[in-house]
Design an enzyme around this catalytic site. Structure first.
Site, PDB file in Angstrom:
ATOM      1  N   LYS A   1       0.894  -1.171   0.000  1.00 14.49           N
ATOM      2  CA  LYS A   1       0.000   0.000   0.000  1.00 14.49           C
ATOM      3  C   LYS A   1       0.933   1.223   0.000  1.00 14.49           C
ATOM      4  O   LYS A   1       1.363   1.691   1.047  1.00 14.49           O
ATOM      5  CB  LYS A   1      -0.878  -0.031   1.261  1.00 14.49           C
TER       6      LYS A   1
ATOM      7  N   CYS B   1      14.000  11.064   6.158  1.00 13.32           N
ATOM      8  CA  CYS B   1      13.993  10.758   7.596  1.00 13.32           C
ATOM      9  C   CYS B   1      15.410  10.731   8.142  1.00 13.32           C
ATOM     10  O   CYS B   1      15.612  10.729   9.341  1.00 13.32           O
ATOM     11  CB  CYS B   1      13.302   9.438   7.861  1.00 13.32           C
TER      12      CYS B   1
HETATM   13  P1  NAD Z   1       2.483   9.561   6.404  1.00 12.82           P
HETATM   14  O1  NAD Z   1       2.545   9.058   7.787  1.00 12.82           O
HETATM   15  O2  NAD Z   1       1.576  10.692   6.090  1.00 12.82           O
HETATM   16  O3  NAD Z   1       2.059   8.381   5.401  1.00 12.82           O
HETATM   17  C1  NAD Z   1       2.650   7.116   5.448  1.00 12.82           C
HETATM   18  C2  NAD Z   1       1.647   6.080   4.990  1.00 12.82           C
HETATM   19  O4  NAD Z   1       0.541   6.074   5.893  1.00 12.82           O
HETATM   20  C3  NAD Z   1       1.087   6.356   3.606  1.00 12.82           C
HETATM   21  O5  NAD Z   1       1.002   5.148   2.890  1.00 12.82           O
HETATM   22  C4  NAD Z   1      -0.288   6.932   3.888  1.00 12.82           C
HETATM   23  O6  NAD Z   1      -1.232   6.657   2.886  1.00 12.82           O
HETATM   24  C5  NAD Z   1      -0.674   6.275   5.178  1.00 12.82           C
HETATM   25  N1  NAD Z   1      -1.564   7.107   5.992  1.00 12.82           N
HETATM   26  C6  NAD Z   1      -1.676   8.455   5.937  1.00 12.82           C
HETATM   27  N2  NAD Z   1      -2.588   8.876   6.845  1.00 12.82           N
HETATM   28  C7  NAD Z   1      -3.045   7.782   7.475  1.00 12.82           C
HETATM   29  C8  NAD Z   1      -3.986   7.575   8.544  1.00 12.82           C
HETATM   30  N3  NAD Z   1      -4.625   8.581   9.125  1.00 12.82           N
HETATM   31  N4  NAD Z   1      -4.201   6.313   8.951  1.00 12.82           N
HETATM   32  C9  NAD Z   1      -3.556   5.285   8.394  1.00 12.82           C
HETATM   33  N5  NAD Z   1      -2.648   5.435   7.395  1.00 12.82           N
HETATM   34  C10 NAD Z   1      -2.398   6.654   6.941  1.00 12.82           C
HETATM   35  O7  NAD Z   1       3.990   9.888   5.980  1.00 12.82           O
HETATM   36  P2  NAD Z   1       4.502  10.625   4.684  1.00 12.82           P
HETATM   37  O8  NAD Z   1       4.180  12.063   4.767  1.00 12.82           O
HETATM   38  O9  NAD Z   1       4.112   9.868   3.469  1.00 12.82           O
HETATM   39  O10 NAD Z   1       6.094  10.406   4.871  1.00 12.82           O
HETATM   40  C11 NAD Z   1       6.889  11.263   5.639  1.00 12.82           C
HETATM   41  C12 NAD Z   1       7.103  10.725   7.036  1.00 12.82           C
HETATM   42  O11 NAD Z   1       7.706   9.436   6.973  1.00 12.82           O
HETATM   43  C13 NAD Z   1       8.069  11.572   7.840  1.00 12.82           C
HETATM   44  O12 NAD Z   1       7.598  11.659   9.151  1.00 12.82           O
HETATM   45  C14 NAD Z   1       9.367  10.804   7.772  1.00 12.82           C
HETATM   46  O13 NAD Z   1      10.276  11.063   8.829  1.00 12.82           O
HETATM   47  C15 NAD Z   1       8.854   9.412   7.826  1.00 12.82           C
HETATM   48  N6  NAD Z   1       9.842   8.465   7.333  1.00 12.82           N
HETATM   49  C16 NAD Z   1      10.443   7.650   8.237  1.00 12.82           C
HETATM   50  C17 NAD Z   1      11.402   6.757   7.820  1.00 12.82           C
HETATM   51  C18 NAD Z   1      12.057   5.834   8.802  1.00 12.82           C
HETATM   52  O14 NAD Z   1      12.599   4.827   8.378  1.00 12.82           O
HETATM   53  N7  NAD Z   1      12.043   6.126  10.089  1.00 12.82           N
HETATM   54  C19 NAD Z   1      11.744   6.684   6.464  1.00 12.82           C
HETATM   55  C20 NAD Z   1      11.102   7.530   5.567  1.00 12.82           C
HETATM   56  C21 NAD Z   1      10.141   8.412   6.017  1.00 12.82           C
END
Ligand code: NAD
Length: 498
Positions: A173, A281
């Site tokens: 997803k 990240c």
């Molecule tokens: P996000 O949390 O908005 O989305 C991540 C996933 O969750 C997506 O597939 C999205 O569709 C889904 N999602 C969004 N809202 C949701 C909800 N309310 N309920 C359930 N699922 C939901 O993150 P983003 O903006 O796509 O990515 C950026 C974030 O990811 C930053 O916080 C970054 O630090 C983090 N990140 C962390 C790592 C790591 O390994 N620690 C790596 C890359 C990115």
């Protein structure tokens, strides 16, 4: 307009989707495609497709599974230019950076090519009289990954590369913001020889995520995204009996000691704080110079360096970085700059309001620099995820090291110094999962593992490397004895092998 569909059982399909999301080109600010947003019915279709092929895939010998991974790796290399252009057009990162994103995923596939060796079990001959014990790792069955927008190639490959090599079927997803590249990866896996239904892509938002978390046949969920959602995925998935690893947000600090190589430090911060518009990240958005002289030199030179940065459309080969992913995200980053000003930090370079001639609607933000940020500020405590560098001054190493250790996030940290003993002490004691010593972005290579601490990761296992193999398999331990003709005495006590 182009429509991005699910990829289920080897076919592009809208399934039962009744909603659609917009896919922007962040460089132009225009909608360029739509993506269908699925739910429980589409997830069920993906599970059904996966179920049909997973047992046979698990029974396929590991060297044959490895051959598919080898072929997939070759296809990634052959199609690198096309893939990078597609990725950049939806994410906004510059082409060279998109190639890096794909390359880091490809390296996980290379690791997965060694699956015959990685799955060799353990064996003890003669653990008791005539008794041998062996332990094997078996796939979990159907597993899923939920991925963020910022690495649409690398992070899906962290997950499905290993899961599939281990013998599982996978449902991805991906982020609904840049979903095309993940679909291309699934198409290429098919071309590489994976059976239809082994890697399915179901698009969507919370509804699709909830369908993953509540589906009884999905045995494990790997999530990467922001921390609140990571925590939700972790607790909901675990409550439903799934194995879950959920990586969250970050706020990485770079500590600059007075003896650091300042030329290198400036080059490193410039790339690590502003590359990919800070949407990593493992970006380095907090600088902690130790001592006033170090801070003053760092700030002066950083401002000069920032003046040389070029922000451009993602296809501009001369741009250092491109737009952020969406107008909403740009507004969020700009609101953090406003917050920092209100909280009393000193805004030395203000990147707000950047407009690019010919692309006035693009989601661009110039680089920003804050001095005199303090640890009680909300703009310091929270993740900004944009091209904003915050300087927190410290008097000595002890004070500097406390900052990342006490910060709610604990993904990565770096120290810049020529003092091996200080670096060693720091690396050993800092309360953060991944440490760089004169390395600004300490993302471990594919055969090590990736994972932060504190609010940067929920769950027990890291991504890829040996921990990835562990996450996507379960151990079976067999204790065997073959009839020798002798009959043992009947026993009612727990067997021991003295
Ligand atoms: P996000 O949390 O908005 O989305 C991540 C996933 O969750 C997506 O597939 C999205 O569709 C889904 N999602 C969004 N809202 C949701 C909800 N309310 N309920 C359930 N699922 C939901 O993150 P983003 O903006 O796509 O990515 C950026 C974030 O990811 C930053 O916080 C970054 O630090 C983090 N990140 C962390 C790592 C790591 O390994 N620690 C790596 C890359 C990115």
């Amino acid at each position: 307009m182009r429509e991005v569909k699910h990829f289920i059982a080897g076919q592009a399909t809208r399934g039962a989707a009744t909603r659609d999301g917009d896919i922007y080109n962040p460089s132009t600010g225009q909608i360029q495609a739509t993506v269908c947003l699925g739910g429980a019915t589409d997830m069920q279709a993906a599970v059904d497709a996966a179920k049909k092929v997973q047992p046979e895939w698990a029974a396929t010998n590991p060297q044959r599974r490895a051959r598919v991974m080898f072929a997939f790796k070759q296809l990634l290399e052959d199609n690198m230019d096309e893939l990078a252009a597609l990725l950049s057009s939806e994410h906004g990162k510059v082409i060279a950076d998109s190639k890096g994103d794909i390359q880091r995923g490809l390296e996980v596939i290379e690791f997965a090519c060694g699956i015959p060796h990685l799955l060799k079990g353990e064996y003890t001959e003669g653990a008791g009289p005539g008794i041998d014990i062996y332990a094997t790792r078996q796939p979990l069955g159907i597993v899923a990954g939920i991925t963020p927008f910022n690495f649409p190639a690398m992070i899906p490959m962290w997950m499905f590369g290993i899961a599939i090599a281990c013998g599982n079927a996978f449902i991805l997803k991906p982020s609904e913001k840049d979903p095309s590249l993940p679909v291309r990866l699934a198409e290429l896996m098919l071309e590489a020889g994976a059976p239809e239904g082994l890697l399915n892509v179901v698009h969507g938002d919370k509804e699709a995520v909830d369908a993953v978390l509540h589906h009884p046949d999905i045995k494990a969920v790997s999530f990467v995204g922001s921390s609140d959602i990571a925590q939700y995925v972790y607790s909901t998935g675990a409550a439903n009996g799934k194995r879950v690893q959920a990586m969250g947000g970050a706020k990485n600090h770079g500590i600059i000691m007075p003896d650091a190589d300042m030329d290198q430090v400036i080059a490193d911060f410039s790339g690590a704080a502003f590359g990919s518009a800070g949407e990593r990240c493992m970006a380095l958005p907090v600088a902690v110079p130790v001592g006033k002289a170090t801070a003053d030199e760092f700030i002066g030179r950083m401002q000069e360096e920032m003046a040389k940065l070029t922000v451009g459309v993602s296809s501009d080969p001369d741009a250092h970085y491109g737009p952020v992913v969406s107008a909403a995200h740009r507004a969020k980053v700009e609101s953090y700059i406003e917050m920092g000003v209100k909280e009393g930090a000193e805004l030395l370079v203000d990147g707000r309001g950047l407009s690019l001639q010919g692309n006035e609607e693009g989601f661009f933000i110039g680089p920003s620099l804050f001095d005199k940020v303090t640890s009680d500020m909300q703009s310091y405590q929270e993740e900004i995820f944009g091209p904003v560098l915050q300087v927190v001054r410290a008097e000595n190493l002890e004070e500097a090291a406390r900052l990342p250790s006490e910060h709610p996030y604990g993904n990565g940290v770096a120290i810049f110094t020529r003092n091996g003993l200080a670096a060693r002490e720091f690396a050993s004691k800092v309360n953060v999962g991944m440490v760089g010593i004169n390395v600004p972005i300490p993302v471990p290579v594919a055969y090590h593992t990736f994972g932060g601490w504190k609010r940067s990761a929920f769950g027990d296992t890291n991504q890829h490397g040996p921990e990835g193999i562990k996450f996507y398999t379960k151990v079976k331990t067999v204790t065997q004895r073959w009839p020798s003709g002798d009959v043992d005495d009947q026993s009612f006590i727990i067997p021991t092998m003295k």
